[in-house]
Design a protein around this motif. Structure first.
Motif, PDB file in Angstrom:
ATOM      1  N   LYS A   1      -0.421  -4.757   8.344  1.00 17.53           N
ATOM      2  CA  LYS A   1      -0.336  -3.509   7.597  1.00 17.53           C
ATOM      3  C   LYS A   1      -0.511  -3.752   6.101  1.00 17.53           C
ATOM      4  CE  LYS A   1       0.499   0.927   8.279  1.00 17.53           C
ATOM      5  NZ  LYS A   1      -0.301   1.765   9.203  1.00 17.53           N
ATOM      6  N   VAL A   2       0.155  -4.790   5.602  1.00 17.12           N
ATOM      7  CA  VAL A   2       0.021  -5.131   4.180  1.00 17.12           C
ATOM      8  C   VAL A   2      -1.425  -5.468   3.841  1.00 17.12           C
ATOM      9  CG1 VAL A   2       0.642  -6.822   2.414  1.00 17.12           C
ATOM     10  CG2 VAL A   2       2.410  -5.896   3.922  1.00 17.12           C
TER      11      VAL A   2
ATOM     12  N   TRP B   1      -3.516  -2.366   3.371  1.00 18.72           N
ATOM     13  CA  TRP B   1      -3.294  -1.691   2.094  1.00 18.72           C
ATOM     14  C   TRP B   1      -3.928  -2.464   0.942  1.00 18.72           C
ATOM     15  CZ3 TRP B   1      -2.095   3.155   1.410  1.00 18.72           C
ATOM     16  CH2 TRP B   1      -1.421   3.840   2.423  1.00 18.72           C
TER      17      TRP B   1
ATOM     18  N   ALA C   1      -7.467  -1.623   0.911  1.00 22.22           N
ATOM     19  CA  ALA C   1      -7.685  -0.271   0.372  1.00 22.22           C
ATOM     20  C   ALA C   1      -7.641  -0.261  -1.156  1.00 22.22           C
ATOM     21  CB  ALA C   1      -6.637   0.690   0.929  1.00 22.22           C
TER      22      ALA C   1
ATOM     23  N   PHE D   1      -7.544   4.804  -3.838  1.00 26.32           N
ATOM     24  CA  PHE D   1      -6.882   5.437  -2.693  1.00 26.32           C
ATOM     25  C   PHE D   1      -7.373   6.877  -2.542  1.00 26.32           C
ATOM     26  CE2 PHE D   1      -2.701   2.761  -2.425  1.00 26.32           C
ATOM     27  CZ  PHE D   1      -3.453   1.668  -2.045  1.00 26.32           C
TER      28      PHE D   1
ATOM     29  N   ILE E   1      -4.982   3.372   8.897  1.00 24.62           N
ATOM     30  CA  ILE E   1      -4.003   3.992   8.000  1.00 24.62           C
ATOM     31  C   ILE E   1      -4.104   5.500   8.188  1.00 24.62           C
ATOM     32  CG2 ILE E   1      -3.309   4.336   5.596  1.00 24.62           C
ATOM     33  CD1 ILE E   1      -4.619   1.668   4.929  1.00 24.62           C
TER      34      ILE E   1
ATOM     35  N   MET F   1      -2.068   7.683   3.253  1.00 22.98           N
ATOM     36  CA  MET F   1      -2.964   7.426   2.125  1.00 22.98           C
ATOM     37  C   MET F   1      -2.796   8.483   1.047  1.00 22.98           C
ATOM     38  SD  MET F   1      -5.101   5.401   0.736  1.00 22.98           S
ATOM     39  CE  MET F   1      -5.689   4.296   2.020  1.00 22.98           C
TER      40      MET F   1
ATOM     41  N   ALA G   1       0.449   7.748  -0.744  1.00 27.32           N
ATOM     42  CA  ALA G   1       0.315   6.559  -1.580  1.00 27.32           C
ATOM     43  C   ALA G   1      -0.472   6.884  -2.851  1.00 27.32           C
ATOM     44  CB  ALA G   1      -0.378   5.447  -0.802  1.00 27.32           C
ATOM     45  N   THR G   2      -1.501   7.722  -2.713  1.00 25.54           N
ATOM     46  CA  THR G   2      -2.317   8.112  -3.861  1.00 25.54           C
ATOM     47  C   THR G   2      -1.469   8.779  -4.934  1.00 25.54           C
ATOM     48  OG1 THR G   2      -4.309   8.418  -2.517  1.00 25.54           O
ATOM     49  CG2 THR G   2      -4.233   9.565  -4.636  1.00 25.54           C
TER      50      THR G   2
END
Length: 296
Positions: free
Chosen positions: A4-5, A8, A11, A58, A86, A91, A94-95
């Motif tokens: 998962k990390v 990201w 991304a 993102f 994701i 997302m 996170a943005t």
């Protein structure tokens, strides 16, 4: 968790982050040239610039997915949302989360240069989203290059210098180095759009590559680099002896070699060209910073 990390981190598009870092380095060079370098605001500008670019990256992934402009198995960097790795909601959150954090970091600079930075920060935050979002996304209408020139060239160079020396007499050198950095930043975007030409054409995304064609864009890439080298010489020739101009000479040669690679590459091979273009931009910004450090 490790997977998962990694998703990201992908991304974030680490290969492109030298673009935002370079603008801050050039702004630091302006401050050094004017005998006003301050490490803490310089560092804060660096953190803000990187966070703002990550938020923009993102946003680009989220809004391009939302607008149906991405497809699985694309030639460019892997898109976690499009590939289903994701969730769109994650997302989106996170943005806006990173953009909010970047805004808080940026607000700390007000104590160095006053409230004029507040509208500047708002414009930068809007720009980070407007590149891919809103009723008229800039990157979808051939305006991405102008946005890069402003937000990764003129604006970061001038205001990184300004928070250290709140005086508009820094403007001439900031404009020269900001234009140099902006042109190099545009070249990173050119490689991106050159690579995505076929996908973008099919999706109806009118980047400059789609509007003007790949051949024209490749020549613009070459010319941008030569102009950037000229601006580099203009900005530094009165500060250092001729030895330091070897940086411009090396840059021109490396730029030409990278341009040749651009012309001969297709598909995923262009990811390496994009990375080389961004690294070259970063290295020359470091070189200029060192030039001013040793000659001012």
């Amino acid at each position: 968790m490790k997977i998962k990390v990694k998703l990201w981190i992908e991304a974030m598009r680490l290969r492109t982050l030298p673009v935002s870092i370079s603008g801050v380095l050039a702004g630091g060079s302006v401050a050094i040239a004017n005998h006003g370098f301050k490490p803490l605001p310089f560092f804060i500008c660096m953190v803000f610039a990187v966070m703002a670019q990550i938020a923009s990256n993102f946003a680009n992934e989220y809004f391009d997915f939302k607008n149906g402009l991405d497809k699985q198995g694309r030639e460019g960097f892997r898109r976690g949302v499009t590939e289903g790795d994701i969730s769109p909601k994650a997302m989106r959150n996170a943005t806006f989360g990173i953009l909010a954090a970047a805004s808080l970091v940026g607000c700390s600079l007000i104590c160095y240069a006053g409230w004029i930075l507040l509208p500047v920060g708002i414009i930068i935050a809007i720009g980070a989203l407007a590149y891919s979002a809103g009723p008229y996304p800039l990157s979808h209408h051939g305006l991405g290059d102008i946005a890069v020139f402003l937000f990764y060239g003129l604006i970061p160079v001038f205001f990184t210098a300004y928070v250290q020396i709140p005086d508009y007499h820094i403007w001439p050198l900031a404009v020269i180095l900001g234009s140099m950095t902006g042109l190099m930043g545009i070249n990173v975007l050119i490689v991106n759009n050159y690579r995505d030409y076929f996908d973008d054409s099919e999706a109806g995304k009118r980047t400059t590559a789609v509007i003007f064609g790949r051949n024209t864009l490749s020549w613009i890439y070459l010319v941008n680099g030569f102009i950037a080298a000229l601006l580099m010489i203009i900005a530094t020739i009165s500060f250092a002896n001729i030895f330091w101009q070897i940086g411009a000479l090396v840059y021109v040669n490396m730029h030409y070699i990278t341009w040749m690679r651009l012309r001969m590459s297709e598909g995923k091979e262009l990811n390496a060209v994009l990375g080389k273009t961004a690294r070259l931009m970063f290295l020359i910004s470091v070189w200029i910073l060192l030039l001013y450090c040793f000659n001012t």
